[in-house]
Structure formats: structure tokens, C-alpha cells
Design an enzyme around this catalytic site. Structure first.
Site, PDB file in Angstrom:
ATOM      1  N   GLU A 102       9.980  19.040 100.117  1.00 31.27           N
ATOM      2  CA  GLU A 102      10.774  19.676 101.179  1.00 31.27           C
ATOM      3  C   GLU A 102      11.306  21.002 100.648  1.00 31.27           C
ATOM      4  O   GLU A 102      11.844  21.050  99.558  1.00 31.27           O
ATOM      5  CB  GLU A 102      11.930  18.740 101.586  1.00 31.27           C
ATOM      6  CG  GLU A 102      12.943  19.332 102.539  1.00 31.27           C
ATOM      7  CD  GLU A 102      12.321  19.788 103.858  1.00 31.27           C
ATOM      8  OE1 GLU A 102      11.556  19.009 104.467  1.00 31.27           O
ATOM      9  OE2 GLU A 102      12.562  20.942 104.261  1.00 31.27           O
TER      10      GLU A 102
ATOM     11  N   ASN B  73       7.409  24.627  98.371  1.00 30.07           N
ATOM     12  CA  ASN B  73       6.614  24.842  99.575  1.00 30.07           C
ATOM     13  C   ASN B  73       5.342  23.996  99.497  1.00 30.07           C
ATOM     14  O   ASN B  73       4.603  24.073  98.508  1.00 30.07           O
ATOM     15  CB  ASN B  73       6.258  26.330  99.674  1.00 30.07           C
ATOM     16  CG  ASN B  73       5.704  26.685 101.034  1.00 30.07           C
ATOM     17  OD1 ASN B  73       4.979  25.898 101.654  1.00 30.07           O
ATOM     18  ND2 ASN B  73       6.050  27.874 101.502  1.00 30.07           N
TER      19      ASN B  73
ATOM     20  N   ASP C  45       6.770  20.359 112.043  1.00 32.71           N
ATOM     21  CA  ASP C  45       7.063  21.405 113.022  1.00 32.71           C
ATOM     22  C   ASP C  45       5.816  21.670 113.879  1.00 32.71           C
ATOM     23  O   ASP C  45       4.745  21.949 113.344  1.00 32.71           O
ATOM     24  CB  ASP C  45       7.466  22.674 112.262  1.00 32.71           C
ATOM     25  CG  ASP C  45       8.100  23.712 113.172  1.00 32.71           C
ATOM     26  OD1 ASP C  45       7.655  23.851 114.319  1.00 32.71           O
ATOM     27  OD2 ASP C  45       9.037  24.379 112.715  1.00 32.71           O
TER      28      ASP C  45
ATOM     29  N   LYS D 127       3.312  28.046 119.486  1.00 34.78           N
ATOM     30  CA  LYS D 127       2.599  29.281 119.855  1.00 34.78           C
ATOM     31  C   LYS D 127       1.253  29.372 119.135  1.00 34.78           C
ATOM     32  O   LYS D 127       1.173  29.112 117.936  1.00 34.78           O
ATOM     33  CB  LYS D 127       3.453  30.504 119.527  1.00 34.78           C
ATOM     34  CG  LYS D 127       4.645  30.624 120.456  1.00 34.78           C
ATOM     35  CD  LYS D 127       5.497  31.832 120.154  1.00 34.78           C
ATOM     36  CE  LYS D 127       6.726  31.820 121.066  1.00 34.78           C
ATOM     37  NZ  LYS D 127       7.773  32.720 120.593  1.00 34.78           N
TER      38      LYS D 127
ATOM     39  N   ASP E  92       5.962  12.929 117.563  1.00 34.75           N
ATOM     40  CA  ASP E  92       6.259  12.701 118.983  1.00 34.75           C
ATOM     41  C   ASP E  92       5.692  13.836 119.822  1.00 34.75           C
ATOM     42  O   ASP E  92       5.787  13.792 121.044  1.00 34.75           O
ATOM     43  CB  ASP E  92       7.777  12.684 119.197  1.00 34.75           C
ATOM     44  CG  ASP E  92       8.374  14.058 118.892  1.00 34.75           C
ATOM     45  OD1 ASP E  92       8.216  14.526 117.740  1.00 34.75           O
ATOM     46  OD2 ASP E  92       8.945  14.692 119.794  1.00 34.75           O
TER      47      ASP E  92
ATOM     48  N   THR F  55      11.270   7.485 110.817  1.00 27.12           N
ATOM     49  CA  THR F  55      11.979   8.682 110.377  1.00 27.12           C
ATOM     50  C   THR F  55      13.184   8.879 111.305  1.00 27.12           C
ATOM     51  O   THR F  55      13.318   8.204 112.320  1.00 27.12           O
ATOM     52  CB  THR F  55      11.092   9.932 110.463  1.00 27.12           C
ATOM     53  OG1 THR F  55      10.960  10.299 111.837  1.00 27.12           O
ATOM     54  CG2 THR F  55       9.710   9.697 109.873  1.00 27.12           C
TER      55      THR F  55
END
Lengths: 216, 216
Positions: free
Chosen positions: B69, B98, B120, B124, B156, B193
Site C-alpha cells: 500500500e 508502489n 480504484d 475515465k 463492487d 474487505t
């Protein structure tokens, strides 16, 4: 898809051999002669009452379509719908045969695309072989499609779609497009089946994929 | 996953180098020495506050886990949770790095499985390269996993999952398992989670896949 018994269905089908082709094995390799042109050929396995294939044929006059359905009692509804059209539907034919035998009716590469819509989910594990996305059916489709030929598949049945994603992937096919809720931002080209309208009205998601055979 | 700025986080992280490993590139090829055993190593890219990886580590003491993380402000919560355990969690380490650089920290085949959870979605199109299932990330995972190594992914986010199915398929990976509603008949081994609990409580489906790199 079965409907109630219609004793008159067989007669009506027999009197329209120009639409429900009675001897498809004799047309193998010659479907361009049947249609009288060299347009691409798209087929649907499990056409039911024909709403999808008829809608596609009317929307895309430069593509030839063949709907395959085993049961008299439902294919007769597709036939009746065609007969109601004033000028018929010249780019559509129907086959009252078992989809298992398509390699007897079409040469390798003679079919440009195959559609599966709302196929029977056969939920029991011991019936997995009957699902139209089982490996044994994918082999059949590969036998009539060209290299890189595509299968387009829609269903409301989540478990059938989950099964199909893995079955198709394990067969070595590529997933080109996947929608897990087709009617959220429905594409303008989408033609709904009878089932699709019913289930999407209930708010259930419709699942869709485009899968491609890869060059081996 | 970002949280509010926590100026004390960096200090707490620095004082626990036994948990948040400060020099992971020096451990490359030597993670079995770090854990002091030869158990399999599973890593999670984008560990967030650590609920998944901590739950997995406690449930599976014979597997080693590393959570990766980038952000101080969230990884510090994972660290605090570990510190609250009376005997610590001996089979868990954290990396504040990273995920793009994992090939600098692990040898080919040193990682036995990789988890992605609620990454994430980067909705876009011009940000597609940042999605953790983009081809460029799959290349990184392949560089640290063995042949036939697996990526397990939950989200999700429907559009991210749709994208991931095609991205993973086009990369040549196999889809071994797919669930389009994980909490309908939730498997007993499932560890939720933070996000997963929140979204499944709202009745939103959780999507999950197990994908495997194939032998080339």
C-alpha cells in the site's frame, strides 16, 4: 423453449419449405445459392419464437440470417410472424433441427457469426453437457465458423453466464466484450428477445458477451 | 485509498521496520528468510487499511502474506491493527511502496498468488492504464508469479469488472472461477474487505474472479 402442443404446427411448417428449409444437409456449402447473394451469414441456435432473429434480419438487410429451433410449437410462431410480413423477410430462413447437428448443415467458415440468446441454463451439474456453452458445443461452433469467428451470447441467468465465462475461457476463446447489465445504457443496435423484455422489465440484469475463437 | 492526513503516521511506520519492511528491494529472492520458513507467499496489491490481508493471515497461518500500500495514511491503520494483536501476526508483513515496482521486490516465482481487492476503478478511458488489471500491470504480476500463477480479484465496480474480464482474457490468461454475486451463497473462506462489507450491505453485488497465467 416449449409451448403448448399445437397439432397444426407441423402442417404449417411443411407447407412453407421456402422459409423452414426441410433438407438443410443438402444445402451444406450452398447457402449463398439459397439466399441468392454472397452476404455474410449469421445463425442463432435456439431461436424460440424468433423475435431476435426476425428483428435482426429486418434491421440488417445485407446480412443473411438462419434461426435454428427444434420444437414445432415455438418455431411455428416465428414462421407465422414472417408470413405476416407483406413482402416476407428475404434474408431470413429457419431450420427445425437440433443445434447439435449444425456441422451437418454448414461448411467450415460458411457461418460468419453465431448467436445464443437466453439458452436453457440446465442448472444441474450432471446436465452441464447440455448447456449451449459447454465445450462440446463450442467445438461444433468452431467447426462452422471461420478462424476468429465470433459467438455473441445473452442471458438473464447469472449462473449460466458465470459458467460460460469460464467454459469459453478454458476452451481458449477470447472475451472481446462483456456487459453485466446490458440495459444500463442499452446499445442502440440491441434487439430484445421475448425473455429479455420480460426479465429486464423486472429490473434483472441482462448479461452479454462477445467471444472469439483464436487462431490456433 | 486515501484517508485524512495523519502527520504521525510516517513516524509510527518508521518505528516498526519488523512489520513495515523499509528496504524491500534488499529482500528480493530472500523472503523465506524474512519469514523464517518456506511457506507459500501471497501478496495483495492495494491493501488499504489491511482488513483483508490481516484476516487472511490469521485464518491461514501456514501461508505468508505481504500487503502492499502506497499511502501512509491508510497503511498505518493496518499497522495499528497488527500492533493490537497480543502475539502479533508472524506470517504478515507490509510494504509501503508502489505496486508498479513489485518486480524490484520479488523474484520470478517468489510470489505464489496475488490478490486485488476493490481497486480504484479509474473510470475515465484515458486513465485505463492505471487500472490494476491493465495489461501493463498483468505483465508485472506475471514477472513475480510462477507459471500457472493466479490472480484473485474482487470488486463492487461493474465496469471495472467488465473491463478486467476482457483485459485478462486478451492477455491470454484463463478464467478459472467467476462469481457475479459473491454474497449470494458466500463461500465460508471469504474474508471481507472494508468496502465489501459496506457495498454488500447496500445489496450491491460483489464480483470475483480467479484468473491464471497460462504456460506460454
Amino acid at each position: 423453449m416449449r409451448s403448448r402442443f399445437k397439432p397444426w404446427a407441423a402442417d404449417l411448417i411443411d407447407t412453407h419449405p421456402e422459409i423452414v428449409i426441410p433438407d438443410p444437409e443438402q444445402k451444406k456449402g450452398k447457402w449463398q445459392e439459397v439466399f441468392g447473394n454472397k452476404h455474410p451469414l449469421h445463425i442463432e441456435a435456439g431461436t424460440g419464437k424468433g423475435r431476435f432473429i426476425i428483428g435482426m434480419a429486418k434491421a440488417n438487410p445485407h446480412i443473411n440470417y438462419i434461426g435454428i429451433e427444434l420444437f414445432d410449437s415455438v418455431i411455428v410462431t416465428a414462421l407465422e410472424t414472417v408470413l405476416e410480413e407483406e413482402h416476407g423477410i428475404p434474408n431470413l430462413r429457419l431450420l427445425k433441427v437440433n443445434a447439435k447437428k449444425i456441422a451437418e448443415y454448414f461448411d467450415k467458415g460458411e457461418v460468419d457469426r453465431l448467436y445464443l440468446n437466453f439458452s436453457d441454463p440446465w442448472p444441474k451439474k450432471r446436465h452441464a453437457k447440455r448447456r449451449l456453452t459447454h465445450e462440446s458445443f463450442l467445438e461444433l461452433y468452431e467447426a462452422v465458423l471461420p478462424e476468429n469467428g465470433e459467438v455473441h451470447f445473452k442471458t438473464d441467468n447469472r449462473k449460466l453466464f458465470e459458467y460460460s465465462l469460464t467454459s469459453i475461457s478454458e476452451y481458449g476463446m477470447l472475451l472481446k466484450e462483456v456487459s453485466l447489465d446490458l440495459h444500463d445504457n442499452e446499445p442502440e443496435w440491441n434487439i430484445m428477445t421475448e425473455y429479455e423484455e420480460k426479465f429486464s422489465k423486472k429490473g434483472q440484469p441482462i448479461y452479454r458477451m462477445e467471444a472469439q475463437f483464436s487462431v490456433s
